[in-house]
Design a protein around this motif. Structure first.
Motif, PDB file in Angstrom:
ATOM      1  N   ARG A  77       0.809  -1.223   0.000  1.00 30.61           N
ATOM      2  CA  ARG A  77       0.000   0.000   0.000  1.00 30.61           C
ATOM      3  C   ARG A  77       0.841   1.272   0.000  1.00 30.61           C
ATOM      4  N   VAL A  78       2.131   1.181   0.244  1.00 30.14           N
ATOM      5  CA  VAL A  78       2.974   2.381   0.182  1.00 30.14           C
ATOM      6  C   VAL A  78       3.105   2.885  -1.251  1.00 30.14           C
ATOM      7  N   ARG A  79       2.741   2.072  -2.231  1.00 30.78           N
ATOM      8  CA  ARG A  79       2.767   2.489  -3.642  1.00 30.78           C
ATOM      9  C   ARG A  79       1.605   3.406  -3.999  1.00 30.78           C
ATOM     10  N   ILE A  80       0.612   3.518  -3.114  1.00 27.12           N
ATOM     11  CA  ILE A  80      -0.545   4.372  -3.374  1.00 27.12           C
ATOM     12  C   ILE A  80      -0.135   5.833  -3.172  1.00 27.12           C
ATOM     13  N   ARG A  81      -0.372   6.657  -4.206  1.00 32.88           N
ATOM     14  CA  ARG A  81      -0.103   8.093  -4.116  1.00 32.88           C
ATOM     15  C   ARG A  81      -1.353   8.776  -3.580  1.00 32.88           C
ATOM     16  N   PRO A  82      -1.254   9.486  -2.457  1.00 33.80           N
ATOM     17  CA  PRO A  82      -2.441  10.155  -1.907  1.00 33.80           C
ATOM     18  C   PRO A  82      -2.956  11.248  -2.844  1.00 33.80           C
ATOM     19  N   THR A  83      -4.287  11.360  -2.933  1.00 33.53           N
ATOM     20  CA  THR A  83      -4.883  12.413  -3.752  1.00 33.53           C
ATOM     21  C   THR A  83      -5.832  13.279  -2.933  1.00 33.53           C
ATOM     22  N   GLY A  84      -6.565  12.686  -1.988  1.00 32.51           N
ATOM     23  CA  GLY A  84      -7.493  13.451  -1.165  1.00 32.51           C
ATOM     24  C   GLY A  84      -8.676  14.027  -1.922  1.00 32.51           C
ATOM     25  N   VAL A  85      -9.005  13.432  -3.061  1.00 32.74           N
ATOM     26  CA  VAL A  85     -10.091  13.933  -3.896  1.00 32.74           C
ATOM     27  C   VAL A  85     -11.317  13.037  -3.733  1.00 32.74           C
ATOM     28  N   PRO A  86     -12.492  13.615  -3.435  1.00 29.41           N
ATOM     29  CA  PRO A  86     -13.710  12.794  -3.357  1.00 29.41           C
ATOM     30  C   PRO A  86     -14.292  12.565  -4.750  1.00 29.41           C
ATOM     31  N   PHE A  87     -15.146  11.562  -4.860  1.00 28.78           N
ATOM     32  CA  PHE A  87     -15.875  11.351  -6.111  1.00 28.78           C
ATOM     33  C   PHE A  87     -17.265  10.841  -5.803  1.00 28.78           C
ATOM     34  N   HIS A  88     -18.126  10.900  -6.801  1.00 27.38           N
ATOM     35  CA  HIS A  88     -19.534  10.532  -6.646  1.00 27.38           C
ATOM     36  C   HIS A  88     -19.899   9.474  -7.670  1.00 27.38           C
ATOM     37  N   GLY A  89     -20.964   8.722  -7.391  1.00 23.57           N
ATOM     38  CA  GLY A  89     -21.504   7.808  -8.384  1.00 23.57           C
ATOM     39  C   GLY A  89     -21.301   6.340  -8.080  1.00 23.57           C
ATOM     40  N   ILE A  90     -20.436   5.996  -7.151  1.00 25.53           N
ATOM     41  CA  ILE A  90     -20.241   4.581  -6.798  1.00 25.53           C
ATOM     42  C   ILE A  90     -21.287   4.162  -5.778  1.00 25.53           C
ATOM     43  N   MET A  91     -21.466   4.965  -4.749  1.00 24.96           N
ATOM     44  CA  MET A  91     -22.492   4.704  -3.742  1.00 24.96           C
ATOM     45  C   MET A  91     -23.593   5.739  -3.951  1.00 24.96           C
ATOM     46  N   PRO A  92     -24.802   5.310  -4.316  1.00 19.38           N
ATOM     47  CA  PRO A  92     -25.871   6.258  -4.652  1.00 19.38           C
ATOM     48  C   PRO A  92     -26.101   7.308  -3.566  1.00 19.38           C
ATOM     49  N   GLY A  93     -26.032   8.567  -3.970  1.00 18.23           N
ATOM     50  CA  GLY A  93     -26.314   9.670  -3.065  1.00 18.23           C
ATOM     51  C   GLY A  93     -25.218   9.998  -2.084  1.00 18.23           C
ATOM     52  N   LYS A  94     -24.087   9.309  -2.154  1.00 11.37           N
ATOM     53  CA  LYS A  94     -23.011   9.549  -1.190  1.00 11.37           C
ATOM     54  C   LYS A  94     -21.719   9.920  -1.902  1.00 11.37           C
ATOM     55  N   GLN A  95     -20.917  10.657  -1.173  1.00 10.07           N
ATOM     56  CA  GLN A  95     -19.588  11.020  -1.647  1.00 10.07           C
ATOM     57  C   GLN A  95     -18.604   9.989  -1.104  1.00 10.07           C
ATOM     58  N   ALA A  96     -17.672   9.560  -1.918  1.00 10.12           N
ATOM     59  CA  ALA A  96     -16.658   8.596  -1.482  1.00 10.12           C
ATOM     60  C   ALA A  96     -15.292   9.264  -1.534  1.00 10.12           C
ATOM     61  N   MET A  97     -14.452   8.951  -0.580  1.00  7.31           N
ATOM     62  CA  MET A  97     -13.089   9.485  -0.564  1.00  7.31           C
ATOM     63  C   MET A  97     -12.143   8.435  -1.123  1.00  7.31           C
ATOM     64  N   LEU A  98     -11.286   8.878  -1.994  1.00  5.57           N
ATOM     65  CA  LEU A  98     -10.256   7.999  -2.535  1.00  5.57           C
ATOM     66  C   LEU A  98      -9.125   7.876  -1.527  1.00  5.57           C
ATOM     67  N   LEU A  99      -8.528   6.699  -1.456  1.00  4.48           N
ATOM     68  CA  LEU A  99      -7.318   6.535  -0.661  1.00  4.48           C
ATOM     69  C   LEU A  99      -6.123   7.067  -1.427  1.00  4.48           C
ATOM     70  N   GLY A 100      -6.242   7.084  -2.745  1.00  3.55           N
ATOM     71  CA  GLY A 100      -5.163   7.581  -3.588  1.00  3.55           C
ATOM     72  C   GLY A 100      -5.215   6.947  -4.952  1.00  3.55           C
ATOM     73  N   GLN A 101      -4.082   6.995  -5.629  1.00  2.00           N
ATOM     74  CA  GLN A 101      -3.986   6.474  -6.989  1.00  2.00           C
ATOM     75  C   GLN A 101      -2.757   5.576  -7.083  1.00  2.00           C
ATOM     76  N   ILE A 102      -2.861   4.534  -7.903  1.00  2.36           N
ATOM     77  CA  ILE A 102      -1.750   3.612  -8.095  1.00  2.36           C
ATOM     78  C   ILE A 102      -1.673   3.230  -9.575  1.00  2.36           C
ATOM     79  N   ASP A 103      -0.462   3.084 -10.071  1.00  6.04           N
ATOM     80  CA  ASP A 103      -0.245   2.626 -11.446  1.00  6.04           C
ATOM     81  C   ASP A 103       0.061   1.132 -11.413  1.00  6.04           C
ATOM     82  N   LEU A 104      -0.694   0.363 -12.208  1.00 12.83           N
ATOM     83  CA  LEU A 104      -0.499  -1.085 -12.263  1.00 12.83           C
ATOM     84  C   LEU A 104      -0.498  -1.553 -13.717  1.00 12.83           C
ATOM     85  N   PRO A 105       0.346  -2.534 -14.030  1.00 11.93           N
ATOM     86  CA  PRO A 105       0.304  -3.102 -15.377  1.00 11.93           C
ATOM     87  C   PRO A 105      -0.929  -3.991 -15.538  1.00 11.93           C
TER      88      PRO A 105
END
Length: 113
Positions: A22-50
């Protein structure tokens, strides 16, 4: 496959199952919508994978950026429009197939239950 999604999403349970640190995850702190109806979700970060798609004797591999989320879902990952663009893939939702070009031939990926 989610052609309506503007994100490639990876769940932490899948990262753990694949043995990705999990140390490979780059923190972003950006929320997004649409995965859980009516709720905002927080990302843990972003990771590049092949990511590799294989046909009978050919394959295609590209590195994709995944948004990492820490809640439980029934999927391992969601491949959205960024994946389709990178692989130049065409999804067919009626037949649950994904087709993409590769050197010399077209790769067709089907479902497996």
């Amino acid at each position: 496959m989610d052609g309506g999604s503007g994100l490639n999403i990876m769940y932490t349970e899948m990262l753990d199952a694949m043995g990705v640190d999990r140390v490979r995850i780059r923190p972003t702190g950006v929320p997004f919508h649409g995965i859980m109806p009516g709720k905002q979700a927080m990302l843990l970060g972003q990771i590049d994978l092949p990511v590799t798609f294989e046909g009978p004797s050919i394959y295609r591999m590209e590195t994709l950026a995944f948004e990492v989320v820490g809640f439980h879902r029934t999927y391992h990952a969601i491949l959205g429009q960024p994946c389709y663009v990178k692989f130049m893939a065409i999804p067919n939702y009626n037949y649950l197939k994904l087709k993409m070009p590769s050197p010399g031939r077209v790769i067709t990926i089907g479902t497996s239950f």
